[in-house]
Design a protein around this motif. Structure first.
Motif, mmCIF file in Angstrom:
data_model
loop_
_atom_site.group_PDB
_atom_site.id
_atom_site.type_symbol
_atom_site.label_atom_id
_atom_site.label_comp_id
_atom_site.label_asym_id
_atom_site.label_seq_id
_atom_site.Cartn_x
_atom_site.Cartn_y
_atom_site.Cartn_z
ATOM 1 N N PRO A 43 0.834 -1.207 0.000
ATOM 2 C CA PRO A 43 0.000 0.000 0.000
ATOM 3 C C PRO A 43 0.870 1.259 0.000
ATOM 4 C CG PRO A 43 -0.728 -1.531 1.701
ATOM 5 C CD PRO A 43 0.569 -2.062 1.151
ATOM 6 N N ASP A 44 0.506 2.188 -0.872
ATOM 7 C CA ASP A 44 1.263 3.434 -0.968
ATOM 8 C C ASP A 44 0.926 4.341 0.207
ATOM 9 O OD1 ASP A 44 3.116 5.102 -2.108
ATOM 10 O OD2 ASP A 44 1.751 5.922 -3.625
ATOM 11 N N PHE A 45 1.856 5.182 0.573
ATOM 12 C CA PHE A 45 1.642 6.160 1.647
ATOM 13 C C PHE A 45 2.616 7.309 1.453
ATOM 14 C CE2 PHE A 45 4.723 3.078 3.273
ATOM 15 C CZ PHE A 45 5.761 3.904 3.705
ATOM 16 N N VAL A 46 2.320 8.415 2.107
ATOM 17 C CA VAL A 46 3.224 9.563 2.136
ATOM 18 C C VAL A 46 3.410 9.944 3.595
ATOM 19 C CG1 VAL A 46 3.590 11.969 1.457
ATOM 20 C CG2 VAL A 46 2.331 10.436 -0.067
ATOM 21 N N LEU A 47 4.662 9.968 4.052
ATOM 22 C CA LEU A 47 4.989 10.399 5.407
ATOM 23 C C LEU A 47 6.154 11.387 5.344
ATOM 24 C CD1 LEU A 47 4.775 7.008 7.383
ATOM 25 C CD2 LEU A 47 3.151 8.906 7.468
ATOM 26 N N GLY A 52 11.519 17.350 7.358
ATOM 27 C CA GLY A 52 10.357 17.954 6.698
ATOM 28 C C GLY A 52 10.152 17.504 5.266
ATOM 29 N N ASN A 53 10.965 16.555 4.783
ATOM 30 C CA ASN A 53 10.813 16.038 3.418
ATOM 31 C C ASN A 53 9.749 14.955 3.384
ATOM 32 O OD1 ASN A 53 13.064 17.612 2.496
ATOM 33 N ND2 ASN A 53 14.406 16.089 3.435
ATOM 34 N N LYS A 54 8.957 14.966 2.317
ATOM 35 C CA LYS A 54 7.909 13.951 2.164
ATOM 36 C C LYS A 54 8.484 12.731 1.433
ATOM 37 C CE LYS A 54 3.855 16.820 2.504
ATOM 38 N NZ LYS A 54 3.692 16.578 3.901
ATOM 39 N N GLY A 95 20.864 0.070 -5.110
ATOM 40 C CA GLY A 95 19.433 0.192 -5.382
ATOM 41 C C GLY A 95 18.519 -0.306 -4.280
ATOM 42 N N VAL A 96 19.033 -0.405 -3.055
ATOM 43 C CA VAL A 96 18.182 -0.813 -1.929
ATOM 44 C C VAL A 96 18.045 0.377 -0.979
ATOM 45 C CG1 VAL A 96 17.917 -2.355 0.055
ATOM 46 C CG2 VAL A 96 18.842 -3.236 -2.091
ATOM 47 N N GLN A 97 16.812 0.739 -0.678
ATOM 48 C CA GLN A 97 16.525 1.843 0.232
ATOM 49 C C GLN A 97 15.978 1.314 1.550
ATOM 50 O OE1 GLN A 97 17.086 5.125 0.019
ATOM 51 N NE2 GLN A 97 18.111 4.748 -1.927
ATOM 52 N N VAL A 98 16.289 2.013 2.616
ATOM 53 C CA VAL A 98 15.682 1.723 3.917
ATOM 54 C C VAL A 98 14.725 2.870 4.203
ATOM 55 C CG1 VAL A 98 16.079 1.606 6.409
ATOM 56 C CG2 VAL A 98 17.608 0.398 4.862
ATOM 57 N N LEU A 99 13.532 2.523 4.602
ATOM 58 C CA LEU A 99 12.558 3.519 5.036
ATOM 59 C C LEU A 99 12.065 3.053 6.400
ATOM 60 C CD1 LEU A 99 11.354 6.117 3.983
ATOM 61 C CD2 LEU A 99 9.541 4.803 2.918
ATOM 62 N N ALA A 100 12.441 3.813 7.436
ATOM 63 C CA ALA A 100 12.107 3.441 8.811
ATOM 64 C C ALA A 100 10.900 4.251 9.257
ATOM 65 C CB ALA A 100 13.295 3.694 9.726
ATOM 66 N N LEU A 119 22.058 7.586 12.605
ATOM 67 C CA LEU A 119 21.350 6.898 11.529
ATOM 68 C C LEU A 119 21.317 7.765 10.275
ATOM 69 C CD1 LEU A 119 18.412 5.432 13.647
ATOM 70 C CD2 LEU A 119 20.553 4.317 12.988
ATOM 71 N N SER A 120 21.607 7.159 9.136
ATOM 72 C CA SER A 120 21.689 7.926 7.893
ATOM 73 C C SER A 120 20.546 7.653 6.921
ATOM 74 C CB SER A 120 23.038 7.680 7.219
ATOM 75 O OG SER A 120 23.285 6.302 7.082
ATOM 76 N N PHE A 121 19.707 6.666 7.189
ATOM 77 C CA PHE A 121 18.583 6.379 6.291
ATOM 78 C C PHE A 121 17.380 7.254 6.682
ATOM 79 C CE2 PHE A 121 18.950 2.943 9.469
ATOM 80 C CZ PHE A 121 17.807 3.174 10.218
ATOM 81 N N PRO A 122 16.418 7.400 5.761
ATOM 82 C CA PRO A 122 15.245 8.226 6.053
ATOM 83 C C PRO A 122 14.380 7.621 7.166
ATOM 84 C CG PRO A 122 15.386 7.756 3.693
ATOM 85 C CD PRO A 122 16.409 6.919 4.381
ATOM 86 N N ILE A 123 14.035 8.478 8.124
ATOM 87 C CA ILE A 123 13.125 8.089 9.203
ATOM 88 C C ILE A 123 11.881 8.954 9.086
ATOM 89 C CG2 ILE A 123 12.769 8.021 11.695
ATOM 90 C CD1 ILE A 123 15.788 7.583 11.989
ATOM 91 N N VAL A 124 10.750 8.312 8.915
ATOM 92 C CA VAL A 124 9.474 9.025 8.824
ATOM 93 C C VAL A 124 8.623 8.659 10.036
ATOM 94 C CG1 VAL A 124 9.526 9.212 6.310
ATOM 95 C CG2 VAL A 124 8.494 7.203 7.359
ATOM 96 N N ILE A 125 7.719 9.555 10.412
ATOM 97 C CA ILE A 125 6.898 9.317 11.597
ATOM 98 C C ILE A 125 5.436 9.181 11.193
ATOM 99 C CG2 ILE A 125 6.213 10.185 13.866
ATOM 100 C CD1 ILE A 125 8.880 11.688 13.977
ATOM 101 N N ASP A 126 4.846 8.077 11.591
ATOM 102 C CA ASP A 126 3.438 7.783 11.338
ATOM 103 C C ASP A 126 2.625 8.325 12.517
ATOM 104 O OD1 ASP A 126 1.099 6.714 10.325
ATOM 105 O OD2 ASP A 126 1.571 4.651 10.893
#
Length: 174
Positions: A43-47, A52-54, A95-100, A119-126
């Motif tokens: 399922p797609d989502f935007v966080l 402040g980046n989406k 070509g592998v991304q981590v989205l935490a 931590l250097s990978f993108p961390i988004v908050i739900d």
């Protein structure tokens, strides 16, 4: 009087037995009650991340995505984060991304955690737990391996070692 006690004890034992049976049933079937099945499109989502980046999941199509749900209070999550970071540094050029996805904590708590482990990978908050709910996440940590076509390859619950994380990233490398 003795007969009454025997009946009461029998009823109590039956209730306890039913509770134990239900608990065992719930624990053994919890992995089967998942909202996002292997082989399906994730399922797609935007966080929004801490800067402040989406981040939209579908923007990562063409790459493998290591989608991890976690919390700062979760000890297994805390243990595997440095491993994820090490492997992210190895696999990001392949070509592998981590989205935490942090499950609804404050920016301050997540920021402190991220800085502590560098931590250097993108961390988004739900923040409103919509993504957690859409993916049927419980318990933490939970990870979805998503291939370059946006399909779920594997669903993992529980703590991972650095070797297993490396192996999983190999599996979703485009």
């Amino acid at each position: 009087m003795k007969k009454q006690r025997l009946v009461m004890r029998t009823v109590i034992l039956l209730v306890l037995g039913a509770a134990v049976a239900y608990t065992l049933y719930a624990n053994f079937t919890k992995d089967k009650i998942q909202k996002v099945a292997v082989g399906e499109k994730a399922p797609d989502f935007v966080l929004t991340d801490l800067d402040g980046n989406k981040h939209r999941l579908s923007d990562y199509e063409g790459q493998g995505v290591f989608l991890n749900f976690w919390g700062t209070w979760c000890k297994p999550c805390e243990k595997e984060m440095p491993y994820m970071n090490n492997q992210y540094k190895q696999f990001t050029d392949e070509g592998v991304q981590v989205l935490a996805v942090n499950v609804g904590e404050t920016d301050l708590a997540v920021n402190k955690f991220s800085e502590r482990y560098d931590l250097s990978f993108p961390i988004v908050i739900d923040k409103d737990s919509q993504v957690q709910s859409a993916y049927g996440i419980n318990p933490l940590p939970a990870t979805f391996l998503i291939d370059k076509d946006g399909k779920v390859v594997k669903y993992i619950t529980g703590e991972m070692t650095e070797d297993t994380i490396k192996n999983y990233m190999e599996q979703i490398k485009p």
